[in-house]
Design a protein around this motif. Structure first.
Motif: not given
Length: 148
Positions: A34-39, A59, A61, A63, A109
């Motif tokens: 998980f990095r910068n709000g994304s899986h 990736k 998120s 959105q 999630e």
């Protein structure tokens, strides 16, 4: 969630109205972070016996979702609700131009489960060919079962 996960990918293409289609399913070990709000997920897939593995990166998120394949086939698919994204799908047999429009998208999630579902319209060479469904789920590798 742990770095080592089991990844369950399920896809379905509805080519013609009323035609029964078999879903494509894959369950493989992979890595999660998980990095910068994304899986992010990474896994290897053998598409042809004797060939090098195709590396898959996903990736996710709330959105959007991106699927990148590198190896025997190469593609970078971007799924964003209501937006048409163009890409080239390269195989040993040639290259196809694809258009993808996500019509529905849902990310669920929890501490031990990531599940992304996407409904999308698929164009090939500027012509609609199918309405599709893609589900990607990841759970810790020691988990005994998937909750779908």
């Amino acid at each position: 969630m742990d770095k080592n996960v089991l990844i369950h990918v399920r896809g379905l293409q509805m080519m013609e109205v009323g035609e029964e289609q078999e879903p494509i399913e894959l369950v493989v070990p992979g890595q999660y972070y998980f990095r910068n709000g994304s899986h992010y997920l990474r896994y290897e897939e053998i598409l042809d016996e004797g060939s090098e593995p195709t590396i898959n990166y996903i990736k996710m998120s709330p959105q959007s979702m991106e699927v990148r394949k590198q190896g025997l086939v190469n593609v970078h698919m971007v799924f964003e609700r209501g937006k048409k994204n163009m890409t080239f799908y390269t195989t040993p047999f040639g290259t196809l131009q694809m258009g993808i429009v996500a019509t529905g998208m849902e990310l669920n999630e929890s501490d031990n489960n990531i599940n992304m579902k996407v409904d999308y319209a698929l164009d090939m060479n500027e012509e609609h060919v199918a309405d599709c469904y893609l589900s990607v789920q990841a759970q810790p590798a020691d988990s005994k079962d998937f909750v779908l």
